[in-house]
Design an enzyme around this catalytic site. Structure first.
Site, PDB file in Angstrom:
ATOM      1  N   ARG A  83      33.946 -51.102  55.152  1.00 34.96           N
ATOM      2  CA  ARG A  83      34.619 -51.290  56.425  1.00 34.96           C
ATOM      3  C   ARG A  83      34.078 -52.564  57.079  1.00 34.96           C
ATOM      4  NH1 ARG A  83      32.863 -45.966  56.001  1.00 34.96           N
ATOM      5  NH2 ARG A  83      34.526 -44.377  55.933  1.00 34.96           N
ATOM      6  N   HIS A 128      41.078 -53.040  57.692  1.00 38.77           N
ATOM      7  CA  HIS A 128      41.241 -52.009  56.667  1.00 38.77           C
ATOM      8  C   HIS A 128      42.277 -52.413  55.617  1.00 38.77           C
ATOM      9  CE1 HIS A 128      38.466 -49.125  58.055  1.00 38.77           C
ATOM     10  NE2 HIS A 128      39.102 -48.052  57.643  1.00 38.77           N
ATOM     11  N   ARG A 188      40.557 -52.721  52.317  1.00 37.93           N
ATOM     12  CA  ARG A 188      40.066 -51.400  51.897  1.00 37.93           C
ATOM     13  C   ARG A 188      41.223 -50.549  51.378  1.00 37.93           C
ATOM     14  NH1 ARG A 188      35.660 -47.835  53.032  1.00 37.93           N
ATOM     15  NH2 ARG A 188      36.289 -45.733  53.623  1.00 37.93           N
ATOM     16  N   HIS A 193      34.338 -41.379  51.511  1.00 40.35           N
ATOM     17  CA  HIS A 193      34.924 -40.464  52.480  1.00 40.35           C
ATOM     18  C   HIS A 193      34.103 -39.176  52.536  1.00 40.35           C
ATOM     19  CE1 HIS A 193      39.185 -42.418  52.220  1.00 40.35           C
ATOM     20  NE2 HIS A 193      38.425 -42.992  53.127  1.00 40.35           N
ATOM     21  N   LYS A 222      29.390 -44.742  58.608  1.00 34.69           N
ATOM     22  CA  LYS A 222      29.709 -43.978  59.805  1.00 34.69           C
ATOM     23  C   LYS A 222      28.771 -42.778  59.920  1.00 34.69           C
ATOM     24  CE  LYS A 222      34.060 -43.293  60.668  1.00 34.69           C
ATOM     25  NZ  LYS A 222      35.476 -42.901  60.518  1.00 34.69           N
ATOM     26  N   TYR A 236      46.362 -41.407  50.445  1.00 34.70           N
ATOM     27  CA  TYR A 236      46.692 -42.212  49.274  1.00 34.70           C
ATOM     28  C   TYR A 236      47.477 -41.421  48.234  1.00 34.70           C
ATOM     29  CZ  TYR A 236      43.190 -45.199  51.406  1.00 34.70           C
ATOM     30  OH  TYR A 236      42.490 -45.974  52.294  1.00 34.70           O
TER      31      TYR A 236
END
Length: 424
Positions: free
Chosen positions: A270, A367, A370, A393, A294, A402
């Site tokens: 990111r 993004h 990404r 994730h 994150k 996706y």
């Protein structure tokens, strides 16, 4: 004469030459402090031409101060901005005189010449409330610095919206105030899925500390997320390579921008993770990079030869002299970390324009690369679990977007279209 105070502040008093040989037109009220200000810029690694330009602007500010009857000891930040807007600006000049005027006023405050404007009772009350709120976010919520910054910013904007410059009174807040503020913000924003979350946290805090009689956060509806219904924004593999090549060949700062985009295009980082990389996060011997992700989670990713070459080239050729340990810093002195990841969005927009590619949507976010990596993985047969591992994730739900790109997989579960007399 240059003197160093006990607080480490450099004072530069005008020499005989500077006062006797300077043109009458340049002898203004700010002259005794110009050299100390430019000396502080030199300490911050500003280039000589930049310092010369800033010195000229400050002397113009001095003329305006003389005409307005404002002395250096009475100069406040707000006055400096007002007077700075009266300074003439040369054609093509990038620096805003009012911004430099505020910085000069802050310098006068730092060296004890001027005093900061006293805060009003309303400002003191608001500052105390926001300080306690920040402590709550750090100690009880454990949020990241970036999230805390945005939450505090929206809390302050909400108080501005409801109370303005008046004394704040959280007890008189009503659900309509919070809902009206969110509508006000969203009316001027193209997309913002976090505003309701930030305001909700602030309202929860106000109720928890007894500032409001009811929990107003329960009255906030969730923000509609219509953008989640479309396919992830992405570029084709050829488009990604064209963007990388365009950035790499930029003669101004191609090495830095290329290294940043390559980390997102090859490792799926990111933009905020790229901005957070420290020099100590790279283990050159093991060929690994520590990613500050994150939720204050750290991951270790392998560095490919391509990425390693790009990083080392940037460190050798473009990264300016600085003691900052952040990997990517500004080219303009003082070389410091970026305030946010907007730089990445700007780089992408310029690269798309240079390569003749039309953005998939009017909004071009960081993004994009990404999503492009995840799309390429899905199209080459990678499972959703593998895509989630690459993108790091924490929830399978984040990876499920996706699944809409897996055309072959969707075709295998598609139901026959009903027609008259049966299915087909």
């Amino acid at each position: 004469m240059i003197a160093l105070s006990e607080f480490g502040i450099i004072f530069v008093t005008p020499t005989t030459w500077s006062t006797k040989n300077m043109p009458i037109s340049l002898q203004t009220c700010v002259e005794p402090y110009v050299e100390s200000f430019t000396a502080s810029l030199a300490v911050a690694d500003y280039k000589a031409p930049t310092i010369k330009n800033y010195r000229s602007i400050i002397r113009k500010l001095g003329k305006v101060m003389d005409s307005e009857g404002v002395t250096p000891c009475a100069l406040t930040l707000d006055q400096a901005e007002r007077l700075g807007r009266m300074v003439s600006r040369k054609h093509g000049q990038t620096v805003q005189p009012y911004n430099l005027a505020r910085r000069f006023a802050q310098h006068l405050i730092d060296i004890g010449v001027a005093r900061p404007a006293p805060l009003t009772d309303a400002q003191i009350a608001r500052a105390a409330l926001l300080a306690n709120f920040e402590t709550y976010l750090v100690k009880q919520r454990g949020l990241s610095e970036r999230t805390i910054y945005h939450t505090l910013r929206f809390a302050n904007r909400f108080l501005d919206y409801r109370f303005g410059e008046q004394m704040i009174d959280p007890a008189c807040l009503r659900p309509a105030d919070a809902i009206g503020f969110i509508e006000h913000v969203l009316a001027g924003a193209r997309r913002d899925k976090t505003i309701a979350t930030h305001v909700r946290i602030f309202l929860q805090y106000l109720f928890g500390c007894g500032a409001t009689p009811t929990n107003l956060s329960l009255s906030l509806p969730r923000t509609a997320k219509s953008w989640a219904a479309r396919l992830p924004r992405h570029l084709s593999p050829e488009g990604v390579e064209a963007v990388l090549a365009s950035v790499r060949d930029n003669p101004r700062h191609g090495a830095r921008d290329y290294a940043m985009l390559l980390l997102m295009a090859r490792l799926g980082l990111r933009a905020v993770e790229v901005m957070a990389i420290q020099l100590d996060d790279i283990d050159w011997r093991a060929g690994e990079l520590t990613v500050r992700g994150k939720g204050k989670l750290h991951d270790r990713l392998p560095i490919t030869v391509e990425v390693g070459d790009a990083l080392s080239h940037y460190l050798r050729e473009e990264r300016g002299p600085t003691t900052c340990r952040t990997m990517f810093v500004t080219h303009r002195a003082p070389h410091r970390p970026f305030k946010d990841s907007q730089i990445v969005n700007d780089i992408l927009k310029e690269a798309l324009k240079a390569t003749g590619q039309k953005p998939v949507t009017p909004y071009v976010g960081s993004h994009l690369l990404r999503h492009s990596l995840a799309t390429q993985l899905v199209n080459t047969g990678a499972s959703l679990e593998e895509v989630g591992d690459v993108l790091r994730h924490r929830s399978r739900t984040s990876t499920m977007i996706y699944a809409r790109l897996d055309i072959d997989g969707l075709r295998s579960i598609a139901q026959p279209w009903p027609v008259a007399g049966g299915v087909q």
